[in-house]
Design an enzyme around this catalytic site. Structure first.
Site, mmCIF file in Angstrom:
data_model
loop_
_atom_site.group_PDB
_atom_site.id
_atom_site.type_symbol
_atom_site.label_atom_id
_atom_site.label_comp_id
_atom_site.label_asym_id
_atom_site.label_seq_id
_atom_site.Cartn_x
_atom_site.Cartn_y
_atom_site.Cartn_z
ATOM 1 C CE1 TYR A 65 -2.998 -3.138 0.275
ATOM 2 C CE2 TYR A 65 -3.093 -2.600 2.667
ATOM 3 C CZ TYR A 65 -3.393 -3.516 1.517
ATOM 4 O OH TYR A 65 -4.548 -4.577 1.796
ATOM 5 C CG HIS A 133 -1.017 -8.719 -0.191
ATOM 6 N ND1 HIS A 133 -0.663 -7.361 -0.095
ATOM 7 C CD2 HIS A 133 -2.500 -8.700 -0.596
ATOM 8 C CE1 HIS A 133 -1.794 -6.543 -0.392
ATOM 9 N NE2 HIS A 133 -2.868 -7.294 -0.354
ATOM 10 C CB SER A 212 -13.766 -5.339 -0.040
ATOM 11 O OG SER A 212 -12.739 -4.598 -0.566
ATOM 12 C CB SER A 220 -21.516 2.299 1.808
ATOM 13 O OG SER A 220 -20.664 1.808 2.323
#
Length: 347
Positions: A65, A133, A212, A220
């Site tokens: 990230y 990952h 997620s 949302s």
């Protein structure tokens, strides 16, 4: 404004190896990468501190990230005595090359160098939960896990995790060293893991971390949120958000929204509650960069669903109802198996 009150965040056992975490975590990726420009550092540090005050102590990051900038951010946020209050998860295995392309790596030398780099950026002596990952399909997973086992024995990591691993890969890894948690995408509109991967985790006593859980924001606020995304936001290129799929997918949100209205909560709280109701071995880690959204997510812990409501939600978002893949054609993100150990000859 939702009528659901913010709940007290409890604790849970994640897996069967001794790790305890908050029953909801915080995904930190969007603070630094992929979802538009990096957010202001002071604001993100304040959000992390607020999370800890509410009882959300399970924080998720990765060396990918940024790369690296999200770990640096967390290192700044967790200086001093705060570190002892946190269960910190980070990841290795996706390497950004000089030409901008990505490669998946799991060879022992890389694993060790990645761990040392994360420890330094985070400013810590030991990583609580260290995930692979993505799985390196060029070498047997046993080789990678063997090096992680050494890092556990050396006290540099406490627990080992996998992210986006197939059921057979999970079994093979677990045979080398107990896997504490598997991170996977699981939400009302990403349910393919329910057939093989979830049962495998439960058979082996492995905790499940759902990333997620709000469909990258879709559950949302529906299709309208796409219009407000920054031009650099990676979601703009995801298949499910393309016009040819969005028209069908927005029907799912509309139905979830209608049901949420009847429950007196927001659609995101309803969708998050659905993940929480999957079992006490599941910890969702919704990510956010906004305090209000964080508080709404915590309030989802107060939403109670009956078996009938669970079934209704699942019928609204059946696997065949969702149009478009989770990711594009790039194989980097897909789950796949590694070659058998018996065929491996170290070069």
């Amino acid at each position: 404004m939702t009528s659901i009150a913010m709940a007290k965040v409890g604790r849970m056992k994640l897996g069967s190896q001794g790790l305890e975490v908050s029953e909801q975590g915080l995904g930190c990726m969007g603070m630094s990468a992929f979802y538009g420009p990096p957010k202001p550092e002071p604001d993100m540090i304040a959000l992390i501190h607020h999370a800890l005050q509410t009882g959300v102590t399970f924080l998720d990051t990765s060396d990918f990230y940024g790369p690296h900038t999200n770990e640096i951010l967390l290192g700044k946020a967790l200086k001093g005595e705060i570190r002892e209050k946190v269960e910190l998860a980070t990841k290795f295995g996706i390497n950004r090359c000089n030409d901008g392309k990505r490669e998946i790596r799991g060879e022992p030398e890389y694993v060790r160098a990645a761990c040392e780099g994360s420890l330094k950026r985070l400013g810590i002596d030991c990583i609580d939960l260290y995930y692979q990952h993505r799985i390196d399909t060029r070498l047997p997973v046993e080789i990678t896990i063997g090096e992680l086992k050494k890092l556990v024995e050396e006290g540099k990591i406490k627990y080992i995790g996998l992210s986006e691993a197939s059921a057979s890969t999970i079994r093979r890894a677990h045979a080398v060293h107990p896997i504490t948690a598997v991170q996977l995408e699981w939400s009302l509109w990403s349910r393919d893991v329910e057939e093989h991967i979830i049962p495998t985790c439960r058979e082996l006593g492995i905790g499940i971390v759902a990333y997620s859980p709000l469909g990258r924001g879709f559950l949302s606020s529906g299709a309208k949120f796409i219009e407000n995304l920054h031009e650099s936001d990676a979601r703009k290129n995801m298949p499910r958000f393309q016009p040819e799929n969005l028209e069908a997918n927005k029907t799912i949100f509309e139905r979830v929204n209608e049901m949420a209205a009847k429950k007196g909560c927001t659609p995101s709280q309803l969708a998050l509650a659905w993940v929480h109701h999957q079992g006490n071995d599941v910890c969702p880690i919704p990510g956010t960069t906004k305090l209000d959204n964080f508080n709404q997510n915590i309030a989802a812990l107060s939403v109670k669903l009956t078996p009938q409501e669970m079934a209704e939600l699942e019928s609204l978002a059946a696997a065949d109802a969702v149009k478009g893949d989770r990711y594009g054609n790039e194989s980097t993100w897909k789950t796949s198996d590694t070659p058998p150990l018996s065929s491996w000859k170290a070069v």
